[in-house]
Design a protein around this motif. Sequence first.
Motif, PDB file in Angstrom:
ATOM      1  N   PHE A 137       0.817  -1.224   0.000  1.00  0.00           N
ATOM      2  CA  PHE A 137       0.000   0.000   0.000  1.00  0.00           C
ATOM      3  C   PHE A 137       0.846   1.267   0.000  1.00  0.00           C
ATOM      4  N   PRO A 138       1.833   1.439   0.910  1.00  0.00           N
ATOM      5  CA  PRO A 138       2.670   2.645   0.818  1.00  0.00           C
ATOM      6  C   PRO A 138       3.509   2.670  -0.458  1.00  0.00           C
ATOM      7  N   ALA A 139       3.926   1.476  -0.931  1.00  0.00           N
ATOM      8  CA  ALA A 139       4.707   1.433  -2.176  1.00  0.00           C
ATOM      9  C   ALA A 139       3.854   1.876  -3.365  1.00  0.00           C
ATOM     10  N   LEU A 140       2.600   1.449  -3.382  1.00  0.00           N
ATOM     11  CA  LEU A 140       1.695   1.837  -4.463  1.00  0.00           C
ATOM     12  C   LEU A 140       1.411   3.336  -4.414  1.00  0.00           C
ATOM     13  N   PHE A 141       1.250   3.872  -3.217  1.00  0.00           N
ATOM     14  CA  PHE A 141       1.007   5.315  -3.056  1.00  0.00           C
ATOM     15  C   PHE A 141       2.194   6.120  -3.594  1.00  0.00           C
ATOM     16  N   GLN A 142       3.397   5.690  -3.251  1.00  0.00           N
ATOM     17  CA  GLN A 142       4.583   6.406  -3.733  1.00  0.00           C
ATOM     18  C   GLN A 142       4.764   6.219  -5.236  1.00  0.00           C
ATOM     19  N   LEU A 143       4.428   5.035  -5.731  1.00  0.00           N
ATOM     20  CA  LEU A 143       4.556   4.774  -7.170  1.00  0.00           C
ATOM     21  C   LEU A 143       3.648   5.699  -7.975  1.00  0.00           C
ATOM     22  N   VAL A 144       2.465   6.011  -7.442  1.00  0.00           N
ATOM     23  CA  VAL A 144       1.510   6.867  -8.135  1.00  0.00           C
ATOM     24  C   VAL A 144       1.893   8.340  -8.024  1.00  0.00           C
ATOM     25  N   THR A 145       2.403   8.756  -6.862  1.00  0.00           N
ATOM     26  CA  THR A 145       2.664  10.178  -6.623  1.00  0.00           C
ATOM     27  C   THR A 145       4.054  10.635  -7.046  1.00  0.00           C
ATOM     28  N   LEU A 146       5.050   9.746  -6.990  1.00  0.00           N
ATOM     29  CA  LEU A 146       6.433  10.157  -7.251  1.00  0.00           C
ATOM     30  C   LEU A 146       6.674  10.688  -8.658  1.00  0.00           C
ATOM     31  N   PRO A 147       5.977  10.197  -9.714  1.00  0.00           N
ATOM     32  CA  PRO A 147       6.202  10.772 -11.043  1.00  0.00           C
ATOM     33  C   PRO A 147       5.900  12.262 -11.142  1.00  0.00           C
ATOM     34  N   PHE A 148       5.117  12.807 -10.203  1.00  0.00           N
ATOM     35  CA  PHE A 148       4.813  14.241 -10.210  1.00  0.00           C
ATOM     36  C   PHE A 148       5.936  15.057  -9.578  1.00  0.00           C
ATOM     37  N   PHE A 149       6.921  14.387  -8.978  1.00  0.00           N
ATOM     38  CA  PHE A 149       8.058  15.080  -8.386  1.00  0.00           C
ATOM     39  C   PHE A 149       9.221  15.077  -9.384  1.00  0.00           C
ATOM     40  N   PRO A 150      10.063  16.109  -9.362  1.00  0.00           N
ATOM     41  CA  PRO A 150      11.210  16.134 -10.277  1.00  0.00           C
ATOM     42  C   PRO A 150      12.379  15.326  -9.724  1.00  0.00           C
ATOM     43  N   LYS A 168      14.741  24.461 -13.095  1.00  0.00           N
ATOM     44  CA  LYS A 168      13.318  24.122 -13.198  1.00  0.00           C
ATOM     45  C   LYS A 168      12.876  23.251 -12.024  1.00  0.00           C
ATOM     46  N   ALA A 169      13.712  22.279 -11.652  1.00  0.00           N
ATOM     47  CA  ALA A 169      13.390  21.413 -10.511  1.00  0.00           C
ATOM     48  C   ALA A 169      13.344  22.213  -9.220  1.00  0.00           C
ATOM     49  N   ILE A 170      14.281  23.145  -9.053  1.00  0.00           N
ATOM     50  CA  ILE A 170      14.307  23.977  -7.844  1.00  0.00           C
ATOM     51  C   ILE A 170      13.050  24.830  -7.744  1.00  0.00           C
ATOM     52  N   ARG A 171      12.649  25.434  -8.877  1.00  0.00           N
ATOM     53  CA  ARG A 171      11.432  26.260  -8.866  1.00  0.00           C
ATOM     54  C   ARG A 171      10.199  25.412  -8.560  1.00  0.00           C
ATOM     55  N   GLN A 172      10.163  24.188  -9.099  1.00  0.00           N
ATOM     56  CA  GLN A 172       9.017  23.313  -8.840  1.00  0.00           C
ATOM     57  C   GLN A 172       8.956  22.886  -7.382  1.00  0.00           C
ATOM     58  N   LEU A 173      10.125  22.673  -6.774  1.00  0.00           N
ATOM     59  CA  LEU A 173      10.167  22.189  -5.397  1.00  0.00           C
ATOM     60  C   LEU A 173      10.056  23.320  -4.378  1.00  0.00           C
ATOM     61  N   TRP A 174      10.730  24.415  -4.634  1.00  0.00           N
ATOM     62  CA  TRP A 174      10.859  25.466  -3.628  1.00  0.00           C
ATOM     63  C   TRP A 174      10.122  26.757  -3.977  1.00  0.00           C
ATOM     64  N   GLY A 175       9.474  26.782  -5.146  1.00  0.00           N
ATOM     65  CA  GLY A 175       8.740  27.969  -5.537  1.00  0.00           C
ATOM     66  C   GLY A 175       9.609  28.963  -6.281  1.00  0.00           C
ATOM     67  N   GLU A 176       8.962  29.994  -6.775  1.00  0.00           N
ATOM     68  CA  GLU A 176       9.677  31.032  -7.509  1.00  0.00           C
ATOM     69  C   GLU A 176      10.534  31.858  -6.556  1.00  0.00           C
ATOM     70  N   GLY A 177      11.567  32.447  -7.092  1.00  0.00           N
ATOM     71  CA  GLY A 177      12.460  33.269  -6.276  1.00  0.00           C
ATOM     72  C   GLY A 177      13.889  33.101  -6.737  1.00  0.00           C
ATOM     73  N   CYS A 178      14.799  33.748  -6.036  1.00  0.00           N
ATOM     74  CA  CYS A 178      16.218  33.679  -6.371  1.00  0.00           C
ATOM     75  C   CYS A 178      16.851  32.516  -5.604  1.00  0.00           C
ATOM     76  N   HIS A 179      17.292  31.521  -6.343  1.00  0.00           N
ATOM     77  CA  HIS A 179      17.892  30.342  -5.724  1.00  0.00           C
ATOM     78  C   HIS A 179      19.338  30.171  -6.188  1.00  0.00           C
ATOM     79  N   GLN A 180      19.973  31.297  -6.548  1.00  0.00           N
ATOM     80  CA  GLN A 180      21.337  31.232  -7.064  1.00  0.00           C
ATOM     81  C   GLN A 180      22.315  30.703  -6.019  1.00  0.00           C
ATOM     82  N   ALA A 181      22.069  31.035  -4.750  1.00  0.00           N
ATOM     83  CA  ALA A 181      22.972  30.582  -3.682  1.00  0.00           C
ATOM     84  C   ALA A 181      22.985  29.061  -3.587  1.00  0.00           C
ATOM     85  N   GLU A 182      21.784  28.429  -3.713  1.00  0.00           N
ATOM     86  CA  GLU A 182      21.709  26.969  -3.665  1.00  0.00           C
ATOM     87  C   GLU A 182      22.427  26.333  -4.856  1.00  0.00           C
ATOM     88  N   ILE A 183      22.273  26.958  -6.042  1.00  0.00           N
ATOM     89  CA  ILE A 183      22.943  26.435  -7.232  1.00  0.00           C
ATOM     90  C   ILE A 183      24.454  26.531  -7.083  1.00  0.00           C
TER      91      ILE A 183
END
Length: 232
Positions: A137-150, A168-183
């Motif tokens: 059951f948890p494996a099936l839940f993750q199998l269905v939801t994980l493709p929506f994650f980058p 693009k992955a950073i913006r999808q995960l953390w939202g819009e904004g300046c993420h140059q420091a993380e890069i």
Amino acid sequence: HQDNLLFLWSLIVSITGIGGLLGSSGSRYLTVKFGKRKCLLCNNLLMITAALIMGCSKIARSFEMILFGRFVYGISLCVPLHHQYLGEISPRKLRGFANSTASFFWSLGKAVGQIVGQRELLGSQSLWPILMASCAFPALFQLVTLPFFPETPSYLLMQKGDQEGCKKAIRQLWGEGCHQAEIEDIMKEKATMKNTKILSVLELLKEPSLRWQLYMLATVTATIQLCGITAV
């Protein structure tokens, strides 16, 4: 014979660790080649397969299916993947918290499994196949939801060299904004990795500077295994 039964059940309990050893040994190569998200998806497929095999063992009247299912389940565990993926998709300020919650839910899942495994719940003679198949059951839940994650930003940048995909992955995960420091942090880590020799298991065991850390880890791990939780 009673001795044969004891040996078989001991083998069924311990074979998960053997599968886990094999799965963990190949996790580094697989994550570098395919990425952590794809490896997690494959893990979910393996876990669902193991659950189906174990769940059907009573109908098939085959204890060998439990043995094989537990082995496949052990391969699918590959615990470091979950922590690595969760840590790499988390913002830097929340990374420690995210990793600690992963350990918390890991322990919580064990506790829930032990509770529902009581004879009054799913541990009865008629319901134990459902208990053994419940990991699907948890494996099936993750199998269905994980493709929506980058894929993790660090994998995209460090292994693939895809800077646009990383942003693009950073913006999808953390939202819009300046993420140059993380890069820039990921780029520094990439430069550090180039100058760092990755040790094999044998080289790690022979490295004098890491001897006491290995002793401590082996002692803690052995103590956990000897606490009786597996037998329970």
